[in-house]
Design a protein around this motif. Structure first.
Motif, PDB file in Angstrom:
ATOM      1  N   GLN A 733       0.826  -1.203   0.000  1.00 14.04           N
ATOM      2  CA  GLN A 733       0.000   0.000   0.000  1.00 14.04           C
ATOM      3  C   GLN A 733       0.864   1.258   0.000  1.00 14.04           C
ATOM      4  O   GLN A 733       0.530   2.259  -0.641  1.00 14.04           O
ATOM      5  CB  GLN A 733      -0.936   0.003   1.214  1.00 14.04           C
ATOM      6  N   ALA A 736       1.993   1.788  -3.469  1.00 19.94           N
ATOM      7  CA  ALA A 736       0.875   2.253  -4.291  1.00 19.94           C
ATOM      8  C   ALA A 736       0.560   3.714  -4.020  1.00 19.94           C
ATOM      9  O   ALA A 736       0.221   4.469  -4.941  1.00 19.94           O
ATOM     10  CB  ALA A 736      -0.361   1.392  -4.040  1.00 19.94           C
ATOM     11  N   ASP A 737       0.677   4.133  -2.758  1.00 22.59           N
ATOM     12  CA  ASP A 737       0.358   5.516  -2.398  1.00 22.59           C
ATOM     13  C   ASP A 737       1.306   6.515  -3.057  1.00 22.59           C
ATOM     14  O   ASP A 737       0.976   7.701  -3.177  1.00 22.59           O
ATOM     15  CB  ASP A 737       0.398   5.682  -0.875  1.00 22.59           C
ATOM     16  N   ARG A 745      -2.359   3.600 -10.266  1.00 26.55           N
ATOM     17  CA  ARG A 745      -2.434   2.992  -8.926  1.00 26.55           C
ATOM     18  C   ARG A 745      -3.350   1.765  -8.941  1.00 26.55           C
ATOM     19  O   ARG A 745      -3.026   0.724  -8.375  1.00 26.55           O
ATOM     20  CB  ARG A 745      -2.918   4.023  -7.915  1.00 26.55           C
ATOM     21  N   ARG A 746      -4.502   1.903  -9.596  1.00 30.97           N
ATOM     22  CA  ARG A 746      -5.419   0.763  -9.683  1.00 30.97           C
ATOM     23  C   ARG A 746      -4.774  -0.395 -10.442  1.00 30.97           C
ATOM     24  O   ARG A 746      -4.900  -1.560 -10.056  1.00 30.97           O
ATOM     25  CB  ARG A 746      -6.712   1.192 -10.379  1.00 30.97           C
ATOM     26  N   PHE A 748      -1.592  -1.048 -10.740  1.00 31.54           N
ATOM     27  CA  PHE A 748      -0.526  -1.602  -9.907  1.00 31.54           C
ATOM     28  C   PHE A 748      -1.083  -2.585  -8.879  1.00 31.54           C
ATOM     29  O   PHE A 748      -0.498  -3.646  -8.632  1.00 31.54           O
ATOM     30  CB  PHE A 748       0.200  -0.442  -9.219  1.00 31.54           C
ATOM     31  N   LEU A 749      -2.215  -2.267  -8.279  1.00 28.95           N
ATOM     32  CA  LEU A 749      -2.773  -3.100  -7.212  1.00 28.95           C
ATOM     33  C   LEU A 749      -3.600  -4.263  -7.736  1.00 28.95           C
ATOM     34  O   LEU A 749      -3.633  -5.325  -7.102  1.00 28.95           O
ATOM     35  CB  LEU A 749      -3.628  -2.245  -6.270  1.00 28.95           C
ATOM     36  N   HIS A 755       0.387  -8.849  -6.543  1.00 26.87           N
ATOM     37  CA  HIS A 755      -0.138  -7.756  -5.726  1.00 26.87           C
ATOM     38  C   HIS A 755      -1.597  -8.036  -5.342  1.00 26.87           C
ATOM     39  O   HIS A 755      -1.992  -7.886  -4.176  1.00 26.87           O
ATOM     40  CB  HIS A 755      -0.055  -6.433  -6.485  1.00 26.87           C
TER      41      HIS A 755
END
Length: 818
Positions: A733, A736-737, A745-746, A748-749, A755
């Protein structure tokens, strides 16, 4: 580097104040073009941008065989523009003249009459060139071997008012001082086609006489301007001594200080020269001729309006060879590529210095094997002065061809031959550092650190670049403290923000630091900046490498389809140059293909990457290809071969701690797939120990933590598994932040399988208060290859296509969240 999603840069051909011209490959239609790029810093300067666009529009408005064809114009994502033009293979007229000394009148007219035909066509379209000079004329070869001159560079062109159909552009003092007409020097706003008449006459006089009519240097344009405004008649009269009588008379009619006394059109001037040529050019004068009256040119003039008002006129098409045209191969080298770098001296055999320059120029053209061969030839008889230069050519060529042991030896030889702390010595040190680091000789880098930390007498850009190269190798060898000392050295340099190559390499180091910190968004930004700096420094090879790194960043963000496109573009550019990054690009392409479900193709590509990495001797790339192929084989359920490759990856990565950590994690996954949880946990812990020591790794951190979580759970250590899950989620997290763009970001997660699986398991174990159930074999397999995870390959592809419209590309600003 790829421009406009289709033009792959090959080499820089020329550079100017506001832009550069590159040879490029059009990847869509498979042709070579000349690509003119406006430097990004001028993208938001309206006057510069208007001039750049005016050049494209002026060139595109005229179609003529003796003009370079504009193919297209476009705008890059950073706001700057580019122009794609026909690539002309040939010799610049300036160099052609230098090689010949001076041209006879017939040869000069063979070149200039077609150029005048092209200018006539431009004038009829309302376009005035305003910068006709030998540097803007290329002598090329037509399809039948005939000499084919081409006029280039409409950067100073002006569109004049023509029957109210085209708007008038306010002129500025544009052009090259030595060839400007008096009205240009005075800054007249109503400059018309007669200024091109003047410039053509100046060029012809220079070609035939072998000397410039107006001789002031570019550093002192005021001197040149004074000659044009106040000494023109005297200089023209003196020039006539060196010209055939009749030719001098015609040129004098074009060189009237008052434009109303000149030939009124380019066609009129051209017809006068054709008439002269048809009657035979006279012999050179033996006595001075006084100033020629305007009446002396009357017989060559025909009444008619100015060309910018013509709706028709002479039907002047392509000018083929005239009956007495000289054969092109009598005046210039057989190969257009050798026209500027053949190394042949005028009137004799090439000297060793000529051959050495040819080797260096071949290196600049990315003709790597040719450069090495030429340098080897020179080294057989080289003097002490030439020897280090040639060793350096060999070192650079060998590095980019992936021959790292030979590169190291050549770089060491160059360092021994150069005086310490000179530019050449620093360049050689940088290549020695890259070769040693790539060969896994991390322990031999420290002596180079000590050498480069010695303060030179004055700032040296080569020292800063070498420090950056060395810092990267120290980071990859696990010596972060020494790497940070080198980074500080570069940051303190007064050249850090002034020299394009230093800026580029500084950004490469920052990108490397970002990868070890797990900050992929910063990595992306610095890779983009480095690519731009390398491009405008003319370093196409390193620009290509950074474009490859950009693809790697996309891969880490889960944008696999976009990464696939980038890697294929890189290979299209790098393969013809035989660059050392090809095996690495193949390895990344193979992994990317596996993530989008193309397993058979992925296996083929990755196997080829592994073979090439082994041949190249790049143990780090070979380790990466081994563990990628292990992952692919695991998905294909060939666990025995997968475990063997994973173990080989661990062995190969022994001298590269970041890659070694990833290799231990992949081996842990393979062992979990075989239900060997005890050994899998041991491998996961080894990976985690390296991760903790390094503070982060370039790739595979989430996989390392995920394997530790699952191995602990499989071994029944619930508490430790939950703690590892909490730490993994928090770390993920945090990374990602740091990504400002919400789409990235979306992605990446959710689109990177390990992930998404980390977040899923952490939610189950921690938020839902469930027992820490380890991943099963199917879950592990699907997680590693990205199949059956948070989305199927087709669903991920659809998501990627949708995100493509919102994710930022090179140079785009990141969007703010609503």
């Amino acid at each position: 580097m790829i421009i406009g999603r289709k033009f792959a840069l090959i080499r820089r051909m020329a550079a100017g104040g506001v832009g550069s011209v590159y040879e490029a490959q059009d990847l869509l239609v498979r042709r070579r073009v000349a690509l003119k790029l406006l430097n990004p810093e001028y993208a938001h300067m309206p006057e510069v941008t208007r001039r750049f666009l005016r050049e494209a529009r002026a060139s595109g408005a005229v179609s003529h065989p003796n003009l370079v064809t504009v193919l297209e114009m476009g705008r890059r994502q950073n706001g700057s523009y580019y122009i794609a033009q026909e690539l002309v293979r040939g010799t610049c007229l300036r160099d052609h003249l230098a090689a010949c000394g001076r041209l006879d009148a017939e040869h000069a007219l063979d070149i200039m009459l077609p150029v005048m035909s092209a200018l006539s066509a431009a004038h009829r379209r309302g376009v005035v060139h305003r910068d006709v000079k030998p540097d803007n004329i290329v002598v090329s070869t037509g399809p039948n071997g005939e000499m084919l001159p081409k006029l280039v560079d409409f950067g100073a062109a002006k569109v004049v008012k023509r029957r109210a159909a085209m708007p008038t552009q306010v002129g500025v003092l544009l052009g090259t001082p030595n060839y400007m007409a008096p009205e240009q020097v005075r800054g007249a706003h109503d400059v018309d086609s007669r200024c091109d008449v003047w410039s053509v006459a100046v060029v012809i006089s220079e070609l035939v006489s072998g000397r410039m009519l107006f001789t002031g240097s570019g550093d002192a344009p005021a001197v040149t301007y004074g000659q044009i405004l106040h000494e023109a008649q005297e200089r023209i009269t003196a020039m006539l001594d060196d010209l055939p009588t009749d030719l001098g008379v015609v040129l004098a009619g074009a060189l009237r200080p008052d434009r109303d006394d000149r030939y009124p059109t380019m066609s009129a001037f051209r017809r006068a020269l054709i008439a002269l040529d048809d009657s035979g050019v006279g012999t050179p004068k033996q006595t001075p001729v006084p100033g020629v009256s305007s009446e002396s040119t009357e017989r060559y003039l025909e009444p008619g309006p100015l060309e910018e008002h013509w709706s028709g006129g002479d039907d002047e098409g392509s000018e083929g060879p005239r009956s007495r045209r000289l054969a092109v191969d009598q005046q210039q080298p057989d190969s257009p590529e050798l026209a500027l770098s053949s190394g042949q001296t005028k009137g004799g055999e090439p000297t060793l210095e000529d051959q050495a320059r040819a080797a260096e120029q071949a290196l600049g053209r990315n003709a790597l094997e040719q450069a090495i061969a030429a340098a080897d030839d020179v080294l057989q008889d080289a003097s002490d002065e030439l020897r280090p230069r040639m060793w350096l050519v060999v070192a650079v060529g060998k590095l980019w061809l992936g021959m790292y042991a030979e590169c190291e030896q050549a770089a060491n030889n160059a360092m021994d031959a150069f005086e310490p702390q000179t530019t050449g010595w620093y360049v050689a040190l940088g290549y020695a550092a890259t070769a040693r680091g790539t060969l896994g000789k991390g322990d031999e880098l420290s002596e180079l650190v000590e050498a480069i930390e010695e303060e030179p007498d004055e700032p040296n850009a080569a020292r800063d670049v070498a420090a950056c190269r060395l810092a990267i190798m120290m980071l990859r060898s696990g010596h972060r403290e020494k790497a940070e000392r080198l980074v500080a050295l570069v940051q303190d340099s007064p050249l850090s923000d002034q020299h394009a190559l230093v800026c580029a390499w500084r950004d490469v180091v920052y990108a490397e630091l970002a990868t070890h910190a797990g900050d992929v968004s910063v990595y992306l930004a610095h890779t983009e900046a480095a690519t731009e700096h390398f491009t405008f420094a003319g370093d196409v090879r390193n620009a290509c490498l950074q474009w490859h790194n950009y693809g790697n960043a996309l891969m880490q963000l889960g944008a696999y389809e976009r990464a696939e496109i980038v890697f294929r573009e890189v290979l299209d550019l790098a393969e013809p140059m035989q660059l050392n990054l090809v095996p690495g690009a193949l390895a990344n392409l193979g992994f990317t293909l596996s993530r989008i479900g193309a397993l058979d193709t992925a296996w083929q590509v990755e196997s080829e990457a592994l073979r090439r990495c082994g041949e190249q001797g790049n143990r780090r790339f070979e380790a990466v290809a081994s563990i990628y192929l292990a992952l692919i084989l695991a998905m294909q359920r060939d666990l025995e071969a997968a475990v063997q490759l994973a173990r080989a990856g661990v062995t190969l990565a022994a001298t590269s701690p970041p890659t070694l950590a990833q290799a231990h994690a992949v081996l842990s996954a393979m062992l979990l797939l075989r239900d060997e949880s005890t050994e899998a946990l041991a491998e996961a812990r080894k990976a985690m120990e390296l991760l903790d020591r390094l503070g982060g790794v370039e790739e595979g951190e989430a996989l390392i933590r995920l394997m530790l979580m699952s191995a602990l759970a499989r071994e029944g250590d619930t508490k430790a598994a939950c703690e590892a899950a909490q730490e993994a989620r928090d770390r993920l997290q945090l990374r990602a932040d740091r990504i400002a763009n919400p789409s990235w970001r979306r992605s990446f997660l959710s689109d990177v399988p390990e992930h998404a699986r980390t977040l899923e398991l952490a939610a189950q174990w921690l938020d839902d208060q469930r027992d820490s159930q380890p991943m099963g074999v199917a879950q592990i397999r699907n997680t590693l290859l990205g199949l059956g995870g948070p989305a199927s390959p087709s669903e991920r592809r659809a998501k990627s296509d949708q995100a493509h419209d919102t994710q930022p590309g090179i140079g785009e600003q990141e969007a703010d969240e609503d």
